[in-house]
Design a protein around this motif. Structure first.
Motif, PDB file in Angstrom:
ATOM      1  N   LYS A 142      16.327 -14.193  -4.985  1.00 57.00           N
ATOM      2  CA  LYS A 142      17.010 -13.163  -4.647  1.00 57.00           C
ATOM      3  C   LYS A 142      16.310 -12.148  -4.064  1.00 57.00           C
ATOM      4  O   LYS A 142      15.622 -12.061  -4.128  1.00 57.00           O
ATOM      5  N   ARG A 143      17.359 -11.710  -3.059  1.00 56.89           N
ATOM      6  CA  ARG A 143      16.314 -10.395  -2.294  1.00 56.89           C
ATOM      7  C   ARG A 143      15.435  -9.958  -2.883  1.00 56.89           C
ATOM      8  O   ARG A 143      14.502  -9.218  -2.063  1.00 56.89           O
ATOM      9  N   SER A 144      15.650  -9.405  -3.886  1.00 61.80           N
ATOM     10  CA  SER A 144      15.467  -7.837  -4.825  1.00 61.80           C
ATOM     11  C   SER A 144      14.201  -8.381  -5.359  1.00 61.80           C
ATOM     12  O   SER A 144      13.419  -7.667  -5.588  1.00 61.80           O
ATOM     13  N   THR A 145      14.326 -10.146  -6.140  1.00 61.92           N
ATOM     14  CA  THR A 145      12.937 -10.656  -6.680  1.00 61.92           C
ATOM     15  C   THR A 145      11.827 -10.514  -5.555  1.00 61.92           C
ATOM     16  O   THR A 145      10.664 -10.487  -6.277  1.00 61.92           O
ATOM     17  N   ILE A 146      12.133 -10.906  -4.955  1.00 59.42           N
ATOM     18  CA  ILE A 146      10.851 -11.134  -3.406  1.00 59.42           C
ATOM     19  C   ILE A 146      10.850  -9.693  -2.601  1.00 59.42           C
ATOM     20  O   ILE A 146       9.771 -10.402  -3.008  1.00 59.42           O
ATOM     21  N   LEU A 147      11.340  -8.667  -3.051  1.00 58.26           N
ATOM     22  CA  LEU A 147      10.791  -7.861  -2.251  1.00 58.26           C
ATOM     23  C   LEU A 147       9.504  -7.317  -3.364  1.00 58.26           C
ATOM     24  O   LEU A 147       8.853  -6.732  -2.953  1.00 58.26           O
ATOM     25  N   SER A 148      10.344  -7.160  -4.634  1.00 56.82           N
ATOM     26  CA  SER A 148       9.916  -6.476  -5.486  1.00 56.82           C
ATOM     27  C   SER A 148       8.473  -7.521  -5.673  1.00 56.82           C
ATOM     28  O   SER A 148       7.486  -6.746  -5.780  1.00 56.82           O
ATOM     29  N   LEU A 149       8.164  -8.473  -5.645  1.00 51.48           N
ATOM     30  CA  LEU A 149       7.958  -9.453  -5.991  1.00 51.48           C
ATOM     31  C   LEU A 149       5.893  -8.778  -4.810  1.00 51.48           C
ATOM     32  O   LEU A 149       4.483  -8.872  -4.556  1.00 51.48           O
ATOM     33  N   ILE A 150       6.878  -8.548  -3.715  1.00 50.22           N
ATOM     34  CA  ILE A 150       5.894  -8.367  -2.707  1.00 50.22           C
ATOM     35  C   ILE A 150       5.246  -7.470  -2.207  1.00 50.22           C
ATOM     36  O   ILE A 150       3.887  -7.009  -2.084  1.00 50.22           O
ATOM     37  N   ILE A 151       6.176  -6.291  -2.942  1.00 53.56           N
ATOM     38  CA  ILE A 151       5.103  -4.326  -2.744  1.00 53.56           C
ATOM     39  C   ILE A 151       4.521  -4.819  -4.449  1.00 53.56           C
ATOM     40  O   ILE A 151       3.733  -4.253  -3.753  1.00 53.56           O
ATOM     41  N   LEU A 206      10.145  -5.394   7.899  1.00 54.33           N
ATOM     42  CA  LEU A 206      11.265  -6.050   8.117  1.00 54.33           C
ATOM     43  C   LEU A 206      11.723  -7.343   7.173  1.00 54.33           C
ATOM     44  O   LEU A 206      13.337  -6.878   7.537  1.00 54.33           O
ATOM     45  N   HIS A 207      11.325  -7.750   6.342  1.00 60.56           N
ATOM     46  CA  HIS A 207      13.240  -7.863   5.442  1.00 60.56           C
ATOM     47  C   HIS A 207      13.185  -6.918   5.464  1.00 60.56           C
ATOM     48  O   HIS A 207      14.767  -7.037   4.670  1.00 60.56           O
ATOM     49  N   LEU A 208      13.245  -5.618   4.790  1.00 56.30           N
ATOM     50  CA  LEU A 208      14.217  -4.265   4.822  1.00 56.30           C
ATOM     51  C   LEU A 208      14.945  -4.297   5.275  1.00 56.30           C
ATOM     52  O   LEU A 208      16.241  -4.135   5.588  1.00 56.30           O
ATOM     53  N   SER A 262       8.810 -18.389  -5.479  1.00 58.12           N
ATOM     54  CA  SER A 262       9.672 -17.979  -4.975  1.00 58.12           C
ATOM     55  C   SER A 262       9.684 -18.195  -3.937  1.00 58.12           C
ATOM     56  O   SER A 262      10.667 -18.456  -2.847  1.00 58.12           O
ATOM     57  N   LEU A 263       8.434 -17.934  -3.469  1.00 53.11           N
ATOM     58  CA  LEU A 263       8.497 -18.570  -2.039  1.00 53.11           C
ATOM     59  C   LEU A 263       8.980 -20.535  -2.101  1.00 53.11           C
ATOM     60  O   LEU A 263       9.455 -20.831  -0.848  1.00 53.11           O
ATOM     61  N   ALA A 264       8.862 -21.037  -2.926  1.00 57.56           N
ATOM     62  CA  ALA A 264       8.664 -22.289  -2.846  1.00 57.56           C
ATOM     63  C   ALA A 264       9.950 -23.325  -2.860  1.00 57.56           C
ATOM     64  O   ALA A 264      10.643 -23.729  -2.110  1.00 57.56           O
ATOM     65  N   PHE A 265      10.972 -22.132  -3.644  1.00 56.44           N
ATOM     66  CA  PHE A 265      12.723 -22.234  -3.681  1.00 56.44           C
ATOM     67  C   PHE A 265      13.217 -22.007  -2.169  1.00 56.44           C
ATOM     68  O   PHE A 265      14.098 -22.594  -2.197  1.00 56.44           O
ATOM     69  N   SER A 266      12.374 -20.436  -2.026  1.00 51.75           N
ATOM     70  CA  SER A 266      13.142 -19.779  -0.871  1.00 51.75           C
ATOM     71  C   SER A 266      12.489 -21.437   0.381  1.00 51.75           C
ATOM     72  O   SER A 266      13.476 -21.870   1.897  1.00 51.75           O
ATOM     73  N   SER A 267      11.416 -21.868   0.820  1.00 55.38           N
ATOM     74  CA  SER A 267      11.437 -22.927   1.392  1.00 55.38           C
ATOM     75  C   SER A 267      11.909 -24.190   1.154  1.00 55.38           C
ATOM     76  O   SER A 267      12.716 -24.527   2.191  1.00 55.38           O
ATOM     77  N   LEU A 268      11.826 -24.347   0.674  1.00 54.83           N
ATOM     78  CA  LEU A 268      13.354 -25.363   0.459  1.00 54.83           C
ATOM     79  C   LEU A 268      14.460 -25.069   0.691  1.00 54.83           C
ATOM     80  O   LEU A 268      15.178 -25.924   1.206  1.00 54.83           O
ATOM     81  N   ASP A 269      15.394 -23.549   0.431  1.00 53.84           N
ATOM     82  CA  ASP A 269      15.927 -23.455   1.014  1.00 53.84           C
ATOM     83  C   ASP A 269      17.041 -23.350   2.359  1.00 53.84           C
ATOM     84  O   ASP A 269      17.038 -23.531   3.522  1.00 53.84           O
ATOM     85  N   TRP A 295      -0.622  -5.797   7.180  1.00 55.73           N
ATOM     86  CA  TRP A 295       0.623  -6.952   7.056  1.00 55.73           C
ATOM     87  C   TRP A 295       1.407  -7.549   6.670  1.00 55.73           C
ATOM     88  O   TRP A 295       2.716  -7.572   6.747  1.00 55.73           O
ATOM     89  N   ILE A 296       1.270  -6.961   5.255  1.00 54.99           N
ATOM     90  CA  ILE A 296       2.377  -7.398   4.398  1.00 54.99           C
ATOM     91  C   ILE A 296       2.994  -5.587   4.133  1.00 54.99           C
ATOM     92  O   ILE A 296       4.391  -6.380   4.355  1.00 54.99           O
ATOM     93  N   LEU A 297       2.512  -4.758   4.987  1.00 53.68           N
ATOM     94  CA  LEU A 297       3.432  -3.911   4.658  1.00 53.68           C
ATOM     95  C   LEU A 297       4.446  -4.108   5.753  1.00 53.68           C
ATOM     96  O   LEU A 297       5.179  -3.675   5.598  1.00 53.68           O
TER      97      LEU A 297
END
Lengths: 275, 436
Positions: B10-19, A231-233, B80-87, A224-226
């Motif tokens: 920042k989108r790159s930050t969000i993506l990096s954290l998820i990865i 989707l984010h990309l 990141s989630l908290a700030f994104s939620s607020l935004d 799911w995360i993948l």
């Protein structure tokens, strides 16, 4: 082989035969520009679905529970749901009809695989007597259907980008296939997520723990995360075209591992039910 | 604070954290994590993979989820989630009110038709007027905020539950009571709380079970009596999927059950010892499996026990069970005996007498708060997902132009997917399609 099993296996082979016939006429219809054949293939697939549905219901009555215990039941019902999802989506989005080139073979392969498993009668454990299990399984099956459609569009996109044969003009425009693959991946993400959460609720009511880091649970969440990353990309980093198609195919492979392989791992509580 | 917010959104930050989180989970799924395994499980892993297990431990791979770095990644993801939620909430409020963001890249066309005509068409097609623009499917703006808030709720509540939950597992034999303060068979508690202690004593009065024709368990339920310190008695029943709630504690019926054999063991010196052998149910009337008791009845010897629920091997609901005892020494059998209730046997220098047989089962007691909040979080995630992917807002803005009216239009997400809607609009107002 007792008579009930013989009927089960025989009817499944009947469905496989109709699906194979549908595949041949469908592909030939698209490749050789025979609209009648293509339309006929949809009717053949529909007939196969009817036979398939009949045998699922028949076996349901024999074993006394839905098709979610034995691997043969799971594969068979998954195949039916994938085809049902395809027909429903094709009704609302006619442009995806050529996805049948991938969907039909996927369906008959799943049914054929199901036949090679022992269709033995499995009894329902006490933990399975809850509506949350039904929701958990149902949403995963719907998710699989949408993901197979997205896979078909990604594969066809790649095919068209590799070589431009005359018959491929009958496929949707590559940009259209790309955007629809994205859309259907989104649908799959939603249903997969609901399936994970319904499973958590089921686990809480059955075992007192909503998350146990079971391999099936963990790999399902990883998948799911993948999809979430995909989707984010797509949305924020402009991922599209070939890289997006390949990325999605990787996600789909992960989904198949999470769906079918991890449930057989000895350390998983799910493996007790799928021996 | 603003620069922190910008960094974490920042989108790159969000993506990096998820990865990073995904990578940690992938690694942890291949290497057993010590906080998830029992001592026996860790021992077995070491003996199965001696070289790899040592290497993995040296590299810290067995403690990924409890590593400070992972905690840091989770903290970053939470921020990141908290700030994104607020935004996303701010944005959803703004857009729901019809505030138009930069429309320069919107799809547009010009038509000679007056704005009033276009308004009628839009209203007919479920666009509602908001602050000068026309919006269809406005609830779709709330998909992303709900999704983000749902994740936050689940993470916060899960953390709270992990830190405050208390659970205990007990094996009870019919007629036996578990009193407050008695040791659990297994227990688990969060870092902020002490082990679970029940308010009342609990006694297993009876165990019911049913089997399918295939001998798989069909139903299992326990009849319990709770006795408070004041002597108040409460009788309740618990079954699988029918959880019992008693004074803030949830009681779960586990699938483990069987028969408990009270065996009197007398050694050669005449010393006797009453032992209870709790043996798991058989898989079929004629297919019992041995349970092993190391260094019993003395060091160097092993007692193996199995039973038939019915001595004649006819059913699993036996009234006359038969116990099979076997003593091994250095891996070789030195004696075997079959006992029914009241039966006696001499085995390897010991005298065994089966005094009685009762049923036993496992029950789990859980004291946990926050489940309602967790399920609310789940509901928000589901609803957010559905709104985000299935309910996509469309916005139309009308502006006067030299030729008449200019219509600017966009879909909030999946713009290419919904371009056909815009094309239909254009065709209608260019007179090339019917207003249907």
């Amino acid at each position: 082989m007792d008579s009930q099993t013989a009927i089960n296996v025989g009817m499944h082979w009947g469905a496989v035969f109709l699906y194979v016939l549908a595949t041949i006429t469908n592909v030939a219809g698209i490749v050789f520009r025979k609209d009648k054949w293509e339309r006929g293939s949809l009717w053949l697939a529909g007939l196969g679905m009817a036979v398939h549905a009949a045998v699922i219901i028949y076996w349901w009555r024999i074993v006394g529970h839905g098709p979610y215990m034995a691997p043969s039941e799971v594969l068979s019902s998954d195949a039916w749901m994938v085809l049902a999802a395809y027909f429903v989506f094709a009704r609302f989005f006619p442009v995806i009809r050529p996805a049948s080139i991938v969907v039909f073979p996927a369906v008959f392969t799943m049914v054929a695989l199901a036949i090679f498993y022992n269709p033995g009668i499995r009894s329902l454990p006490p933990t399975f007597g809850t509506v949350w299990l039904i929701l958990h399984i149902l949403f995963y099956k719907i998710s699989l259907g949408t993901l197979v459609v997205a896979l078909a569009l990604s594969v066809l996109f790649l095919l068209r980008s590799v070589r431009e044969a005359a018959w491929m003009q009958r496929l949707p425009d590559p940009a259209v296939m790309d955007i629809y693959a994205y859309r259907f991946a989104g649908f799959g993400f939603v249903f997969w997520g609901i399936g994970v959460l319904a499973g958590s609720v089921w686990a809480y009511y059955s075992w007192g723990r909503y998350w146990n880091w079971d391999p099936v649970e963990t790999w399902s969440l990883i998948t799911w995360i993948l999809f979430g990353i995909y989707l984010h990309l797509r949305r924020f980093f402009g991922l599209k075209g070939k890289p997006a198609a390949w990325f999605f195919i990787g996600c789909f492979v992960m989904a198949i591992v999470a769906y079918y392989v991890t449930s057989h791992m000895g350390t998983s509580i799910h493996s007790e039910y799928f021996k | 604070m603003q620069s922190l917010r910008r960094l974490f959104t920042k989108r790159s930050t969000i993506l990096s954290l998820i990865i990073l989180i995904l990578a940690a989970m992938l690694l942890a799924s291949f290497v057993p994590q010590t906080f998830l395994m029992s001592k026996e499980g860790i021992k077995k892993w070491h003996s199965d993979y001696p070289a790899w297990s040592l290497t993995a431990e040296k590299m810290g791979l067995t403690s990924i989820y409890t590593h400070p770095l992972f905690a840091l990644v989770l903290l970053g993801a939470s921020a990141s989630l908290a700030f994104s939620s607020l935004d996303s909430v701010r944005r959803a409020v703004k857009l729901s009110r019809g505030t138009v963001e930069d429309a320069t890249e919107w799809l547009r066309f010009e038509t000679g038709r007056p704005a009033a005509d276009i308004e009628v068409y839009l209203r007919k097609h479920r666009y509602s007027s908001r602050n000068g623009s026309f919006v269809r499917y406005a609830p779709g703006y709330w998909g992303a905020p709900m999704l983000h808030i749902g994740f936050m709720v689940v993470i916060i509540v899960s953390l709270w539950m992990a830190l405050t939950q208390r659970r205990g597992l007990v094996s009870l034999v019919e007629g036996e009571a578990f009193v407050p303060g008695q040791a659990w068979l297994a227990s688990e508690e969060g870092l902020l709380v002490k082990p679970l202690i029940l308010d009342d004593a609990v006694r297993l009065d009876g165990l019911d079970f049913e089997f399918w024709p295939s001998y798989a368990t069909k139903r299992i339920g326990s009849h319990l009596t709770f006795v408070s310190s004041r002597g108040d008695v409460t009788r309740r029943t618990v079954e699988v999927n029918s959880v019992l709630m008693h004074k803030g504690v949830r009681v779960y019926q586990m699938l483990d059950f069987g028969h408990a054999f009270a065996v009197q063991v007398v050694d050669s010196s005449g010393k006797s010892n009453l032992t209870h052998l709790l043996i798991h149910r058989q898989s079929a009337p004629d297919k019992p499996e041995y349970v092993t008791y190391e260094d019993f009845p003395e060091k160097g010897r092993t007692l193996k026990a199995k039973y038939f629920a019915e001595a004649d091997r006819s059913s699993l609901n036996g009234k006359n069970p038969e116990l099979v005892l076997r003593i091994d020494e250095k891996g070789k059998e030195v004696g075997q005996a079959l006992l029914t209730i009241g039966g006696k046997a001499d085995l390897a220098g010991y005298h065994f007498r089966l005094e009685g047989v009762r049923r036993w089962t496992n029950l789990t007691f859980v004291r946990i708060t926050g489940v309602g909040g967790l399920f609310c979080g789940f509901a928000l995630i589901c609803l957010g997902c559905v709104l985000h992917f299935f309910v996509v807002p469309r916005v139309a803005v009308l502006q006067p132009s030299p030729g008449g009216t200019e219509l600017c239009w966009r879909a909030e997400r999946f713009e290419d997917f919904f371009k056909e809607e815009f094309d239909t609009l254009r065709l209608v107002f260019e007179g090339q399609a019917k207003d249907g």
